[in-house]
Design a protein around this motif. Structure first.
Motif, PDB file in Angstrom:
ATOM      1  N   LYS A  59       0.855  -1.184   0.000  1.00  0.00           N
ATOM      2  CA  LYS A  59       0.000   0.000   0.000  1.00  0.00           C
ATOM      3  C   LYS A  59       0.886   1.226   0.000  1.00  0.00           C
ATOM      4  CE  LYS A  59      -3.459  -2.533   2.462  1.00  0.00           C
ATOM      5  NZ  LYS A  59      -4.052  -2.828   3.697  1.00  0.00           N
ATOM      6  N   ARG A  68      -1.439   5.751   2.463  1.00  0.00           N
ATOM      7  CA  ARG A  68      -2.501   6.742   2.639  1.00  0.00           C
ATOM      8  C   ARG A  68      -3.594   6.247   3.563  1.00  0.00           C
ATOM      9  NH1 ARG A  68      -3.945   8.081  -3.354  1.00  0.00           N
ATOM     10  NH2 ARG A  68      -3.914   5.843  -3.243  1.00  0.00           N
ATOM     11  N   ASP A  69      -3.839   4.944   3.630  1.00  0.00           N
ATOM     12  CA  ASP A  69      -4.908   4.425   4.465  1.00  0.00           C
ATOM     13  C   ASP A  69      -4.378   3.881   5.793  1.00  0.00           C
ATOM     14  OD1 ASP A  69      -3.622   2.316   3.293  1.00  0.00           O
ATOM     15  OD2 ASP A  69      -5.430   1.206   2.792  1.00  0.00           O
ATOM     16  N   ASP A  75      -3.983  -0.066   9.886  1.00  0.00           N
ATOM     17  CA  ASP A  75      -4.579  -0.072   8.553  1.00  0.00           C
ATOM     18  C   ASP A  75      -6.072   0.168   8.746  1.00  0.00           C
ATOM     19  OD1 ASP A  75      -5.674  -0.657   6.083  1.00  0.00           O
ATOM     20  OD2 ASP A  75      -4.431  -2.421   5.749  1.00  0.00           O
ATOM     21  N   ARG A  76      -6.593   1.171   8.085  1.00  0.00           N
ATOM     22  CA  ARG A  76      -8.010   1.514   8.264  1.00  0.00           C
ATOM     23  C   ARG A  76      -8.933   0.371   7.819  1.00  0.00           C
ATOM     24  NH1 ARG A  76      -8.054   6.929   9.706  1.00  0.00           N
ATOM     25  NH2 ARG A  76      -6.355   8.154   8.855  1.00  0.00           N
ATOM     26  N   ASP A  77      -8.451  -0.517   6.958  1.00  0.00           N
ATOM     27  CA  ASP A  77      -9.246  -1.673   6.540  1.00  0.00           C
ATOM     28  C   ASP A  77      -9.297  -2.761   7.611  1.00  0.00           C
ATOM     29  OD1 ASP A  77      -9.670  -0.449   4.088  1.00  0.00           O
ATOM     30  OD2 ASP A  77      -7.982  -1.474   3.135  1.00  0.00           O
TER      31      ASP A  77
END
Length: 184
Positions: free
Chosen positions: A129, A132-133, A152-154
């Motif tokens: 990645k 950014r997230d 990780d926002r996910d």
């Protein structure tokens, strides 16, 4: 007049020294993240105490293994859990020593994921990645330890904390990893 000027200069010097002392780990953490994103292995070598980092990661992975074996009663019932627990430190030692490199550290910072020692092959080029997230949280754990926690926002239930240790008055180095999952 000169006494007030001297007192003011001394007070300003103390404030500047305290600010530099308090901000030093933040500046080091920012430099670490910039170097990781740029893939600057030479800069990462300067910012990281790799022997201490490897030892920390070995401890974290062994604790995770113990937790997983404890959570799965089938392993303990078959006797495989005990055998696995005896062999795990040797396997983890060699795997972590081989896996923890500046390149893998850069990937950890960019993805907020610890390396998987069972998969020592480098990731596919488009797999990482761009950062950014990844949410960053910054804070002192104590006077000599500062954490940059990446999430990780996910996967908000999993965190990777990069632990910076003081190495003198103003110098800090990444010396440990704290793998955190909510519920652990």
């Amino acid at each position: 007049m000169t006494k007030k000027l001297l007192t003011g200069a001394l007070l300003a010097a103390v404030v500047l020294l305290a600010a530099a002392w308090g901000l030093a780990p933040v500046l080091t953490g920012q430099a670490l993240i910039r170097a990781a994103r740029a893939g600057d292995a030479q800069k990462l070598e300067q910012l990281v105490d790799f022997p201490a980092l490897r030892d920390s990661l070995k401890d974290e992975l062994q604790q995770e293994l113990v937790r997983r074996v404890g959570d799965d009663p089938r392993l303990a019932e078959r006797g495989l859990g005990a055998l696995g627990m005896m062999l795990a430190p040797m396997i983890l030692e060699g795997a972590v020593d081989a896996v923890v490199t500046p390149e893998v550290l850069a990937r950890m910072v960019n993805t907020a994921e610890a390396p998987d020692p069972t998969r020592p092959a480098p990731p596919e080029p488009g797999d990482a990645k761009d950062g950014r997230d990844i949410h960053q949280a910054w804070g002192y754990r104590d006077l000599n330890h500062f954490a940059v926690t990446l999430t990780d926002r996910d996967h908000p239930d999993q965190h990777l904390a990069l632990i910076l240790e003081r190495r003198g008055l103003f110098r800090w180095q990444l010396a440990a990893i704290d793998l955190q999952s909510e519920g652990n």
